[in-house]
Design a protein around this motif. Sequence first.
Motif, mmCIF file in Angstrom:
data_model
loop_
_atom_site.group_PDB
_atom_site.id
_atom_site.type_symbol
_atom_site.label_atom_id
_atom_site.label_comp_id
_atom_site.label_asym_id
_atom_site.label_seq_id
_atom_site.Cartn_x
_atom_site.Cartn_y
_atom_site.Cartn_z
ATOM 1 N N LYS A 130 46.103 -6.176 65.214
ATOM 2 C CA LYS A 130 45.651 -4.789 65.180
ATOM 3 C C LYS A 130 44.210 -4.539 64.740
ATOM 4 C CE LYS A 130 49.261 -3.180 66.976
ATOM 5 N NZ LYS A 130 49.207 -3.016 68.394
ATOM 6 N N PRO A 131 43.551 -5.394 63.941
ATOM 7 C CA PRO A 131 42.186 -5.046 63.545
ATOM 8 C C PRO A 131 41.157 -5.278 64.664
ATOM 9 C CG PRO A 131 42.928 -6.969 62.322
ATOM 10 C CD PRO A 131 44.023 -6.565 63.235
ATOM 11 N N ALA A 132 41.404 -4.671 65.808
ATOM 12 C CA ALA A 132 40.470 -4.786 66.933
ATOM 13 C C ALA A 132 40.385 -3.443 67.633
ATOM 14 C CB ALA A 132 40.949 -5.857 67.906
ATOM 15 N N VAL A 133 39.267 -3.247 68.344
ATOM 16 C CA VAL A 133 39.104 -2.062 69.165
ATOM 17 C C VAL A 133 39.011 -2.546 70.612
ATOM 18 C CG1 VAL A 133 36.589 -2.003 68.900
ATOM 19 C CG2 VAL A 133 37.818 0.068 69.483
ATOM 20 N N CYS A 134 39.714 -1.869 71.511
ATOM 21 C CA CYS A 134 39.762 -2.292 72.902
ATOM 22 C C CYS A 134 39.177 -1.221 73.809
ATOM 23 C CB CYS A 134 41.194 -2.587 73.331
ATOM 24 S SG CYS A 134 41.958 -3.935 72.386
ATOM 25 N N GLY A 135 38.509 -1.639 74.859
ATOM 26 C CA GLY A 135 37.957 -0.739 75.862
ATOM 27 C C GLY A 135 38.031 -1.409 77.222
ATOM 28 N N THR A 142 40.681 -4.816 80.242
ATOM 29 C CA THR A 142 40.703 -4.442 78.842
ATOM 30 C C THR A 142 39.999 -5.535 78.065
ATOM 31 O OG1 THR A 142 42.785 -3.293 79.135
ATOM 32 C CG2 THR A 142 42.189 -3.891 76.888
ATOM 33 N N LYS A 143 38.996 -5.147 77.309
ATOM 34 C CA LYS A 143 38.232 -6.102 76.505
ATOM 35 C C LYS A 143 38.339 -5.657 75.059
ATOM 36 C CE LYS A 143 33.683 -8.020 75.831
ATOM 37 N NZ LYS A 143 32.279 -7.954 76.169
ATOM 38 N N CYS A 144 38.699 -6.572 74.190
ATOM 39 C CA CYS A 144 38.870 -6.242 72.771
ATOM 40 C C CYS A 144 37.837 -6.983 71.922
ATOM 41 C CB CYS A 144 40.278 -6.627 72.308
ATOM 42 S SG CYS A 144 41.596 -5.778 73.222
ATOM 43 N N GLU A 145 37.370 -6.300 70.877
ATOM 44 C CA GLU A 145 36.473 -6.900 69.890
ATOM 45 C C GLU A 145 37.054 -6.660 68.510
ATOM 46 O OE1 GLU A 145 32.585 -5.208 70.057
ATOM 47 O OE2 GLU A 145 31.968 -6.465 71.725
ATOM 48 N N CYS A 146 36.927 -7.661 67.662
ATOM 49 C CA CYS A 146 37.416 -7.507 66.294
ATOM 50 C C CYS A 146 36.576 -6.465 65.560
ATOM 51 C CB CYS A 146 37.335 -8.844 65.552
ATOM 52 S SG CYS A 146 38.413 -10.108 66.290
ATOM 53 N N ASN A 147 37.215 -5.713 64.709
ATOM 54 C CA ASN A 147 36.549 -4.691 63.904
ATOM 55 C C ASN A 147 35.655 -5.338 62.848
ATOM 56 O OD1 ASN A 147 37.632 -2.369 65.097
ATOM 57 N ND2 ASN A 147 39.528 -2.578 63.940
ATOM 58 N N PRO A 148 34.718 -4.569 62.274
ATOM 59 C CA PRO A 148 33.908 -5.097 61.169
ATOM 60 C C PRO A 148 34.821 -5.616 60.052
ATOM 61 C CG PRO A 148 33.050 -2.973 61.888
ATOM 62 C CD PRO A 148 34.358 -3.193 62.600
ATOM 63 N N TYR A 150 36.262 -8.567 60.267
ATOM 64 C CA TYR A 150 37.159 -9.535 60.905
ATOM 65 C C TYR A 150 36.348 -10.374 61.884
ATOM 66 C CZ TYR A 150 41.002 -6.744 59.086
ATOM 67 O OH TYR A 150 41.868 -6.095 58.253
ATOM 68 N N PHE A 151 36.868 -11.550 62.228
ATOM 69 C CA PHE A 151 36.248 -12.385 63.253
ATOM 70 C C PHE A 151 37.343 -12.916 64.170
ATOM 71 C CE2 PHE A 151 37.452 -15.391 60.001
ATOM 72 C CZ PHE A 151 37.865 -16.514 60.692
ATOM 73 N N GLY A 152 36.944 -13.255 65.377
ATOM 74 C CA GLY A 152 37.892 -13.789 66.355
ATOM 75 C C GLY A 152 37.491 -13.385 67.762
ATOM 76 N N ASP A 153 38.380 -13.671 68.718
ATOM 77 C CA ASP A 153 38.059 -13.423 70.130
ATOM 78 C C ASP A 153 38.469 -12.039 70.618
ATOM 79 O OD1 ASP A 153 40.824 -13.611 70.258
ATOM 80 O OD2 ASP A 153 40.846 -15.375 71.561
ATOM 81 N N GLY A 154 38.945 -11.187 69.732
ATOM 82 C CA GLY A 154 39.381 -9.846 70.119
ATOM 83 C C GLY A 154 40.860 -9.787 70.433
ATOM 84 N N ILE A 155 41.437 -10.921 70.736
ATOM 85 C CA ILE A 155 42.886 -10.996 70.953
ATOM 86 C C ILE A 155 43.545 -11.342 69.623
ATOM 87 C CG2 ILE A 155 44.726 -12.144 72.245
ATOM 88 C CD1 ILE A 155 42.825 -10.340 73.919
ATOM 89 N N PHE A 156 42.954 -12.309 68.936
ATOM 90 C CA PHE A 156 43.421 -12.672 67.606
ATOM 91 C C PHE A 156 42.248 -12.488 66.640
ATOM 92 C CE2 PHE A 156 46.081 -15.088 70.499
ATOM 93 C CZ PHE A 156 47.336 -14.705 70.067
ATOM 94 N N PRO A 168 30.335 -5.919 64.702
ATOM 95 C CA PRO A 168 31.020 -5.943 66.001
ATOM 96 C C PRO A 168 30.117 -6.508 67.094
ATOM 97 C CG PRO A 168 31.350 -3.828 64.923
ATOM 98 C CD PRO A 168 30.328 -4.583 64.120
ATOM 99 N N GLY A 169 30.706 -7.290 67.980
ATOM 100 C CA GLY A 169 29.952 -7.903 69.070
ATOM 101 C C GLY A 169 29.362 -9.239 68.692
ATOM 102 N N ASP A 170 29.284 -9.521 67.395
ATOM 103 C CA ASP A 170 28.724 -10.790 66.925
ATOM 104 C C ASP A 170 29.650 -11.349 65.846
ATOM 105 O OD1 ASP A 170 26.931 -12.884 66.773
ATOM 106 O OD2 ASP A 170 25.736 -11.923 65.200
ATOM 107 N N ASN A 171 30.955 -11.307 66.124
ATOM 108 C CA ASN A 171 31.903 -11.723 65.093
ATOM 109 C C ASN A 171 33.030 -12.601 65.657
ATOM 110 O OD1 ASN A 171 33.055 -9.626 66.518
ATOM 111 N ND2 ASN A 171 33.842 -8.542 64.739
#
Length: 188
Positions: A130-135, A142-148, A150-156, A168-171
């Motif tokens: 859940k700590p991700a935002v998707c657009g 659907t592309k997800c990025e981890c929230n500030p 957190y780090f990861g690929d947006g899926i995990f 965001p975008g560099d995490n």
Amino acid sequence: LCICPGGYYGAVPSGKYGRIKCEQCPVNSFSPQGASTIDGCGCNAGFYGNDVTQCQACPANSFSTFGSRDENDCRCAVGTYKDGSECVDCPRDSTSEFDSKHINDCKCNNGFAGYGAEGCMECHQESKWKPAVCGVDENYCTKCECNPGYFGDGIFCIECPVNATSIPGDNVDVSNCICPRNFYKLGG
């Protein structure tokens, strides 16, 4: 003045008054209302022919407009592309516009990414953590990025170490977690 209806041709004999004899256009052809000779008949859409008496169907997966005279007037249908002399289906999960001439004209359907020749793969539907935002990106995926924080690929997404955050975008990696002002990273 008498004229033949659409799909027929004919005229009152020269210099004469009287009945008009209307002849039906040949098979797979049609004429507008008022055609006076067989030349007024044209091959139906989806057919072609130099001689209206021999209108032939366009090859599989192709289509032509009314009055087409040559097989080259037959264009590839939506969802197909020209491969040599025939129109073939786009790869799975992709489609193309009318009259596409190359496999690269096949674009992935919504929810899929890639290119026609490479094939299309289903996009991730949403983050499982859940700590991700998707657009939605330019490929309608659907592309997800981890929230500030957190780090990861947006899926995990995994929480950064205590007192650290991320941008965001560099995490994507734990090394992208940074210490706030007045804190420092242990070990370097």
